[in-house]
Design a protein around this motif. Structure first.
Motif: not given
Length: 69
Positions: A19-23, A26-29, A44-45
Motif C-alpha cells: 500500500v505504501t509503495n503504491a501510494i 502516485r506521490d513520492a513525497a 498526507e499528500s
C-alpha cells in the motif's frame, strides 16, 4: 491535505509495504501511516484523493471509506 482511508484486506507487513509503495508511486513525497489492526491508511499528500484511492485499489486492496481530516 490529510486523507484517511478505511481499507479491507490488509493483514501483514507485506500489505503495509504494498500500500505504501503504491501510494508513493502516485506521490513520492506522500507521508503514509498504516494501522493494520484498525484497517486504516492515513496519507498526507497533495495528490488527488481519487488517485490515491485508485493506487490502493490497484495494489489489490479495497477502500471502503474515505475521510478528509
Amino acid at each position: 491535505m490529510t486523507i484517511e482511508f478505511n481499507v479491507e484486506g490488509m493483514s501483514c507487513q507485506h500489505c503495509v509495504s504494498a500500500v505504501t509503495n503504491a501510494i508513493r508511486e502516485r506521490d513520492a513525497a506522500a507521508r503514509v501511516q498504516v494501522d493494520l489492526a484498525a484497517g486504516k491508511v492515513t496519507v498526507e499528500s497533495a495528490a488527488p484523493v481519487d488517485s490515491l484511492k485508485d493506487a490502493i485499489d490497484d495494489a489489490g486492496y479495497t477502500v471502503v471509506a474515505v475521510a478528509n481530516r
